[in-house]
Design a protein around this motif. Structure first.
Motif, PDB file in Angstrom:
ATOM      1  N   PHE A  16      63.959   6.972   6.022  1.00  0.00           N
ATOM      2  CA  PHE A  16      64.822   7.876   5.264  1.00  0.00           C
ATOM      3  C   PHE A  16      66.243   7.855   5.825  1.00  0.00           C
ATOM      4  O   PHE A  16      67.220   7.772   5.074  1.00  0.00           O
ATOM      5  CB  PHE A  16      64.255   9.303   5.290  1.00  0.00           C
ATOM      6  CG  PHE A  16      65.123  10.289   4.576  1.00  0.00           C
ATOM      7  CD1 PHE A  16      65.081  10.398   3.199  1.00  0.00           C
ATOM      8  CD2 PHE A  16      66.012  11.099   5.273  1.00  0.00           C
ATOM      9  CE1 PHE A  16      65.898  11.299   2.523  1.00  0.00           C
ATOM     10  CE2 PHE A  16      66.831  11.999   4.618  1.00  0.00           C
ATOM     11  CZ  PHE A  16      66.767  12.098   3.234  1.00  0.00           C
ATOM     12  N   GLN A  20      69.814   6.716   4.090  1.00  0.00           N
ATOM     13  CA  GLN A  20      70.987   7.594   4.022  1.00  0.00           C
ATOM     14  C   GLN A  20      72.206   6.971   4.681  1.00  0.00           C
ATOM     15  O   GLN A  20      73.338   7.180   4.236  1.00  0.00           O
ATOM     16  CB  GLN A  20      70.674   8.947   4.672  1.00  0.00           C
ATOM     17  CG  GLN A  20      69.647   9.756   3.945  1.00  0.00           C
ATOM     18  CD  GLN A  20      70.069  10.086   2.536  1.00  0.00           C
ATOM     19  OE1 GLN A  20      71.194  10.526   2.282  1.00  0.00           O
ATOM     20  NE2 GLN A  20      69.180   9.858   1.589  1.00  0.00           N
ATOM     21  N   LEU A  49      61.003  16.558   7.346  1.00  0.00           N
ATOM     22  CA  LEU A  49      61.875  15.966   6.331  1.00  0.00           C
ATOM     23  C   LEU A  49      62.836  16.967   5.675  1.00  0.00           C
ATOM     24  O   LEU A  49      64.012  16.646   5.502  1.00  0.00           O
ATOM     25  CB  LEU A  49      61.052  15.225   5.277  1.00  0.00           C
ATOM     26  CG  LEU A  49      61.843  14.430   4.264  1.00  0.00           C
ATOM     27  CD1 LEU A  49      62.684  13.352   4.948  1.00  0.00           C
ATOM     28  CD2 LEU A  49      60.913  13.796   3.235  1.00  0.00           C
ATOM     29  N   PRO A  50      62.423  18.176   5.308  1.00  0.00           N
ATOM     30  CA  PRO A  50      63.390  19.104   4.691  1.00  0.00           C
ATOM     31  C   PRO A  50      64.610  19.391   5.571  1.00  0.00           C
ATOM     32  O   PRO A  50      65.729  19.515   5.069  1.00  0.00           O
ATOM     33  CB  PRO A  50      62.574  20.382   4.455  1.00  0.00           C
ATOM     34  CG  PRO A  50      61.172  19.896   4.331  1.00  0.00           C
ATOM     35  CD  PRO A  50      61.070  18.740   5.303  1.00  0.00           C
ATOM     36  N   GLU A  53      66.769  16.185   5.479  1.00  0.00           N
ATOM     37  CA  GLU A  53      67.432  16.115   4.166  1.00  0.00           C
ATOM     38  C   GLU A  53      68.621  17.064   4.114  1.00  0.00           C
ATOM     39  O   GLU A  53      69.695  16.695   3.633  1.00  0.00           O
ATOM     40  CB  GLU A  53      66.441  16.468   3.054  1.00  0.00           C
ATOM     41  CG  GLU A  53      65.402  15.415   2.785  1.00  0.00           C
ATOM     42  CD  GLU A  53      64.367  15.863   1.771  1.00  0.00           C
ATOM     43  OE1 GLU A  53      64.133  17.094   1.621  1.00  0.00           O
ATOM     44  OE2 GLU A  53      63.781  14.987   1.119  1.00  0.00           O
ATOM     45  N   ASN A  54      68.430  18.288   4.599  1.00  0.00           N
ATOM     46  CA  ASN A  54      69.524  19.269   4.589  1.00  0.00           C
ATOM     47  C   ASN A  54      70.693  18.824   5.458  1.00  0.00           C
ATOM     48  O   ASN A  54      71.851  19.068   5.120  1.00  0.00           O
ATOM     49  CB  ASN A  54      69.029  20.635   5.040  1.00  0.00           C
ATOM     50  CG  ASN A  54      68.259  21.360   3.964  1.00  0.00           C
ATOM     51  OD1 ASN A  54      68.227  20.942   2.807  1.00  0.00           O
ATOM     52  ND2 ASN A  54      67.601  22.436   4.347  1.00  0.00           N
ATOM     53  N   PHE A  56      71.739  15.822   5.932  1.00  0.00           N
ATOM     54  CA  PHE A  56      72.520  14.851   5.164  1.00  0.00           C
ATOM     55  C   PHE A  56      73.190  15.503   3.959  1.00  0.00           C
ATOM     56  O   PHE A  56      74.305  15.132   3.588  1.00  0.00           O
ATOM     57  CB  PHE A  56      71.634  13.683   4.714  1.00  0.00           C
ATOM     58  CG  PHE A  56      71.378  12.692   5.802  1.00  0.00           C
ATOM     59  CD1 PHE A  56      72.306  11.703   6.093  1.00  0.00           C
ATOM     60  CD2 PHE A  56      70.227  12.757   6.562  1.00  0.00           C
ATOM     61  CE1 PHE A  56      72.087  10.789   7.114  1.00  0.00           C
ATOM     62  CE2 PHE A  56      69.989  11.853   7.590  1.00  0.00           C
ATOM     63  CZ  PHE A  56      70.925  10.869   7.859  1.00  0.00           C
ATOM     64  N   LYS A  57      72.537  16.477   3.367  1.00  0.00           N
ATOM     65  CA  LYS A  57      73.101  17.134   2.181  1.00  0.00           C
ATOM     66  C   LYS A  57      74.321  17.988   2.525  1.00  0.00           C
ATOM     67  O   LYS A  57      75.325  17.969   1.821  1.00  0.00           O
ATOM     68  CB  LYS A  57      72.024  18.004   1.529  1.00  0.00           C
ATOM     69  CG  LYS A  57      72.449  18.666   0.252  1.00  0.00           C
ATOM     70  CD  LYS A  57      71.275  19.392  -0.387  1.00  0.00           C
ATOM     71  CE  LYS A  57      71.676  20.020  -1.706  1.00  0.00           C
ATOM     72  NZ  LYS A  57      70.536  20.699  -2.347  1.00  0.00           N
ATOM     73  N   GLY A 101      62.952  24.651   0.485  1.00  0.00           N
ATOM     74  CA  GLY A 101      62.379  23.668   1.399  1.00  0.00           C
ATOM     75  C   GLY A 101      62.051  24.275   2.751  1.00  0.00           C
ATOM     76  O   GLY A 101      60.963  24.062   3.297  1.00  0.00           O
TER      77      GLY A 101
END
Length: 138
Positions: A16, A20, A49-50, A53-54, A56-57, A101
């Protein structure tokens, strides 16, 4: 799903992160480290993962320096996961954003690691940091 090897979960996160990284600018960097005997343990899948992900977001900016740090430290029957990213005013979650998430992860932790986990989320004016500590069975 049943528990999965921690090595598999870390490999999933590496894929992942690599995906990214393809969209990063020269202003962005990502550090991913793991230390300890990760091959000895099984873990509930997709707990981390959540948070990644956050990071990177919300933790990247195309014109300002953005460093994301992600890591695992595994000791005797213990795991510490951490992720840290900068906070940018224009990237803050929108008012009323659900945070679903993280809420789902909290519920899963309570179900699968009752009395055997600690989740701490720290923020200051410039940084967001998550630390998740788990007691693991060999």
């Amino acid at each position: 799903h049943e528990r999965v090897p921690l090595t598999q979960e870390i490999e999933h996160l590496e894929h992942f992160i690599d995906l990214q990284k393809m969209r990063l600018t020269d202003q962005n960097s990502v550090s991913f480290v793991h230390e300890g005997a990760i091959e000895r343990y099984q873990i509930e899948p997709l707990l981390f993962l959540p948070f990644v992900e956050n990071a990177f977001k919300y933790g990247l900016h195309s014109q300002q320096k953005s460093d994301i740090v992600i890591g695992f430290r595994v000791g005797e029957n213990h795991l510490l996961f951490f992720v840290e990213n900068p906070i940018f005013e224009n990237n803050l979650p929108k008012e009323g954003a659900s945070g679903l998430g993280i809420k789902n992860v909290e519920r899963r932790l309570a179900l699968h690691y009752p009395q055997r986990h600690e989740l701490h989320i720290y923020t200051n004016a410039t940084t967001f940091r998550v630390e998740l500590s788990l007691e693991l069975a060999p």
